[in-house]
Design an enzyme around this catalytic site. Sequence first.
Site, PDB file in Angstrom:
ATOM      1  N   LYS A 104     -33.767   1.411 -45.389  1.00 30.64           N
ATOM      2  CA  LYS A 104     -33.556   0.145 -46.609  1.00 30.64           C
ATOM      3  C   LYS A 104     -32.148   1.612 -47.492  1.00 30.64           C
ATOM      4  O   LYS A 104     -32.834   2.834 -47.475  1.00 30.64           O
ATOM      5  CB  LYS A 104     -33.836  -0.122 -47.302  1.00 30.64           C
TER       6      LYS A 104
HETATM    7  N1  GLU Z   1     -29.681  -5.920 -45.854  1.00 31.03           N
HETATM    8  C1  GLU Z   1     -30.615  -7.116 -45.136  1.00 31.03           C
HETATM    9  C2  GLU Z   1     -31.833  -7.604 -45.450  1.00 31.03           C
HETATM   10  O1  GLU Z   1     -32.385  -7.258 -46.374  1.00 31.03           O
HETATM   11  C3  GLU Z   1     -29.490  -7.065 -43.569  1.00 31.03           C
HETATM   12  C4  GLU Z   1     -29.988  -5.948 -42.872  1.00 31.03           C
HETATM   13  C5  GLU Z   1     -29.800  -5.511 -41.962  1.00 31.03           C
HETATM   14  O2  GLU Z   1     -28.742  -6.404 -41.494  1.00 31.03           O
HETATM   15  O3  GLU Z   1     -29.751  -4.806 -41.816  1.00 31.03           O
HETATM   16  O4  GLU Z   1     -32.369  -8.031 -43.608  1.00 31.03           O
END
Ligand code: GLU
Length: 430
Positions: free
Chosen positions: A118
Amino acid sequence: MPVHDNLNPHSEAHLNGPLFQNALTTMREAAKIINCDPNIMERLTKPRRCITVSVPVRMDDQSVKVFTGYRVQYNATLGPYKGGIRFHHNVDLPEVVGLAALMTFKNSVLGLPLGGAKGGVCVDPTKLSRNEKQGLTRRYTSEISHFVGPTKDIPAPDVGTDPQTMAWFMDTYSQEQGGYAQPGVVTGKPVEIGGSLGRNHATGLGVIYTCERAMEMKGATMKGARIVIQGFGNVGSFAAKFATERGSRVIAVSDVSGGYFNGDGLNIIEMIEYAKTNKSLEGYTKAQKISNADLLELDCDALLPCALEGQIDTHNAEKIKAKFIVEGANGPMTNAATKIIHQRGIHLVPDVIANGGGVIVSYFEWVQDIMSFFWDEADVDTKLKGIILKAYDNVYKFQAEKQTDMRSAAMAVSIQRLEKAMLLRGLYPR
Ligand code: GLU
């Protein structure tokens, strides 16, 4: 701003955030259920790499402001790191560590060939001009560019970022690689530059697919159900739209401007248009204004928390009247509140499954970029449904067999897959 010295192996400040501590509690409980190898747990309870960068931006008034950015690469056992980038004024390293851990367990429980990561920048994006946001995105991309790439780490949108942000990310990375287009470095892009059809609505659609399945398991149906949604961004607004299409009555929604209630059902299409034009629901008059706290405690069939973490805790878990809770957000409920919700017989679809639609279609987008062969939207939606419902059914079966709650079950299934893969790969160098 707190200083997180990740070069000092004795500094654990980045592991002390509430989101990560909650995840650790769930992990330890889940590990007991499956009797997980303690050496695997030792590795699974620590992020592999935490990157902190300065992001200097020339503002429109020509002054320079330095923002702080992060990318946490939690675990890469199952494949390249994968997870979104958040622009929000509360972003800090402990939060990003927690979110990166959740991404790892999400990708594992969904059966995707991806690790977990993240990223984020501590900034209020609503206070930036388009120019400033572009500058911020490009410099942040450049600062972490050595650590990302189509086979290394593939970011995506999250709170405060969108397809345009991903387009700038892709362009910056590509320019720095000699100018050759590298669409596979990031997902959630506009379709014109290698994005996938169906990606934008994927998280909201996944929330509704799992809500529908949860109701079906308990003999209920979406048709006529009263739905309450916290958050009206990319997740909440699409969840509201898909719920309405299934004949549900969305009786309340909220965003940064507060809550909006109408017992007969809100006009969701009109509210989506209103929020687009006015940047929020502020000033929308065709509903009764309520507080965020009241919204969570409304009498309804399903409550969909689709905003930020830590919304349902021991203070309000006893007061929730919903029969189903489907977590569109990451970490909206604490571990202690989960126990209360479970004891009260409220059926929970935990975040790692409920909001998995986003990363599932991100996975499809990455695959399509690698193949340079694109699918139609119906194909994407159908494949998404197959993966997300399979994960839900697996976890439902596991919790029924082990007589545990859905969050512990999801974590146990997830850790089990990671444990097998980690044991097969072994520990480098030995
Ligand atoms: N931000 C989204 C999540 O928390 C998508 C992450 C992604 O598509 O890599 O799952």
